[in-house]
Structures are given as structure tokens and as C-alpha cells.
Design a protein around this motif. Structure first.
Motif, short mmCIF file in Angstrom:
data_model
loop_
_atom_site.label_atom_id
_atom_site.label_comp_id
_atom_site.label_asym_id
_atom_site.label_seq_id
_atom_site.Cartn_x
_atom_site.Cartn_y
_atom_site.Cartn_z
N LEU A 46 3.66 0.64 -1.99
CA LEU A 46 4.18 0.94 -3.32
C LEU A 46 5.54 0.31 -3.57
O LEU A 46 5.83 -0.16 -4.69
CB LEU A 46 4.28 2.45 -3.51
N THR A 47 6.39 0.27 -2.55
CA THR A 47 7.76 -0.23 -2.75
C THR A 47 7.85 -1.75 -2.70
O THR A 47 8.94 -2.30 -2.85
CB THR A 47 8.72 0.40 -1.72
N ASP A 60 10.19 8.67 -9.81
CA ASP A 60 9.13 9.02 -8.87
C ASP A 60 8.21 10.04 -9.52
O ASP A 60 8.56 11.22 -9.64
CB ASP A 60 9.76 9.58 -7.58
N ILE A 120 7.18 4.72 -9.73
CA ILE A 120 6.22 4.77 -8.63
C ILE A 120 5.44 6.08 -8.69
O ILE A 120 6.01 7.15 -8.95
CB ILE A 120 6.92 4.63 -7.26
N SER A 122 2.59 8.05 -6.29
CA SER A 122 1.82 8.07 -5.06
C SER A 122 0.95 9.33 -5.01
O SER A 122 1.46 10.45 -4.92
CB SER A 122 2.74 8.04 -3.83
N SER A 156 4.39 0.79 -9.90
CA SER A 156 3.29 0.73 -8.94
C SER A 156 2.66 2.10 -8.78
O SER A 156 3.31 3.12 -8.98
CB SER A 156 3.77 0.20 -7.59
N THR A 205 -3.47 -0.09 -3.92
CA THR A 205 -2.21 -0.01 -4.66
C THR A 205 -2.16 -1.13 -5.67
O THR A 205 -2.57 -2.26 -5.37
CB THR A 205 -1.01 -0.12 -3.70
#
Length: 213
Positions: A46-47, A60, A120, A122, A156, A205
Motif C-alpha cells: 500500500l505504501t 488512513d 490508504i 487496508s 491505494s 493492491t
């Protein structure tokens, strides 16, 4: 339940994750990941959207107890971090874990309160529970729109993949089509989109880069 205002589709998800954090605390299991190693592997993918050679800000989405912030600090990143989650229990744990840190802010909610360089997400698209598939897919696309609106340099996200082994798939989880989401992001958000489907997890991803000259 937090009592925060968010889509009805997320009400059972709030309950689900609140029970996880109460049961397992601030561990990978507390945010429903199998291990710290798999959690870090996800963060590594992701990063890749981030240019960490300069200071940056990040939203986030579904921050849990703030493990992404800890991951970025361990990487010696200079950042301003904004984390939000629908579970009030998660946010309480995040604030306890990251007390008196001005560059990390946490709030209850499902949407950012300010724009940042990057966004992001996740794991927030995985736990569908009993929500109808079309409703869950609408939630995903609405969230991507929001990520695009609040991210200046890129965003992402990850999803479980429909290419998972059938015998390991679970009915309460959502398995996305990586080709559809790649095409969707490419056509709607940016010409600079990457699909990462080559790491050792049953997921993928997508990176969406913006403002590339």
C-alpha cells in the motif's frame, strides 16, 4: 456501536471489528489479520504509493488502532497522519497507543475531515457479512470516489481477490475482481494506475497516482 453517522451497510461491520479489538486488543488479530507479518506485507504494498523522500500527509481509511502510523514511523517517514474508523473502540485504543503525538490525529467516522497528499485503505472492503453484494459494491465505489476527492497525490487500497482458492473462500467475505477495479480506476481517476497481485496473500493492491507530469 459508536453512534457516528455512516452508511447502514457498515453498522454490522462496526460491531464485527469492535468485538475483534475487545477480544484481541491492539494486535493484528484485533483488526482481523492473521499475523503481524501479513499486516506488514500489506502495508509494504500500500505504501508504494508514497514518495517518502519528502514530508507528506496521509488519510488512513479504517485506521484501526493506528498500526499504519507505527509502520511509517518505523520507516523514518516524516508525516502528518489522520486516521479514522467507524469503531469508537478502535479509536479509543488508537488514542491510547499514540498519546501526545501531534502529528497523529484520530477520529470516529467513515470519511476524512481534510484533504491530504495520500489516502490508504487496508482491509475495509473485505468483511461484507450479510450485506447484498450490489450494495457492498456501491459502498466500495463510493469510498473510492471519496479517496480520490481527498487525496492530492494519490491513493491505494487492497481487496481480497476473486482468484482465491475456492476451498478457502468464506461467504461473509467479499472477493473483488482486480481487473474490473483496475479498469475502473484507470478510466475514472488517473492514467497512472498499478495493480499489484504478485505477493503471497489472497488479495491485490491498487495504486492510483495523480498529478504526474
Amino acid at each position: 456501536m459508536s453512534g457516528a453517522s455512516y452508511p447502514k451497510v457498515l453498522v454490522p461491520v462496526d460491531h464485527y471489528y469492535t468485538e475483534k479489538i475487545k477480544l484481541h486488543g491492539t494486535t493484528s488479530l484485533g483488526v482481523d489479520w492473521n499475523s503481524p507479518e501479513s499486516q506488514e506485507l500489506r502495508f509494504e504494498q500500500l505504501t508504494k504509493i508514497i514518495d517518502s523522500s519528502v514530508k507528506f500527509s496521509i488519510n488512513d481509511f479504517g485506521c484501526g488502532y493506528g498500526s499504519l502510523y507505527s509502520f511509517l514511523v518505523k520507516k523514518n517517514c516524516q508525516l502528518q497522519y489522520y486516521g479514522f474508523d467507524i469503531s469508537s473502540e478502535m479509536i479509543q485504543k488508537a488514542k491510547q497507543k499514540h498519546q501526545n503525538i501531534s502529528r497523529a490525529q484520530f477520529k470516529i467516522g467513515h470519511a476524512p475531515w481534510k484533504k491530504s497528499d495520500y489516502g490508504i485503505a487496508s482491509g475495509i472492503f473485505n468483511v461484507r457479512l450479510k450485506s447484498p453484494k450490489p450494495l457492498w459494491e456501491k459502498y466500495i465505489l463510493n469510498t473510492l470516489d471519496r479517496m480520490n476527492s481527498f487525496s492530492q497525490k494519490g491513493f491505494s487500497f487492497n481487496c481480497l481477490t476473486k482468484y482465491s482458492d475456492k476451498n478457502k473462500m468464506r461467504s461473509y467475505l467479499y472477493y473483488a475482481d482486480p481487473l474490473f477495479l483496475f479498469d475502473y480506476c484507470k478510466k475514472k481517476y488517473s492514467k497512472n494506475v498499478a495493480l499489484l497481485h504478485d505477493y503471497a496473500l489472497y488479495e491485490f493492491t491498487i495504486l492510483v497516482r495523480k498529478n504526474i507530469q
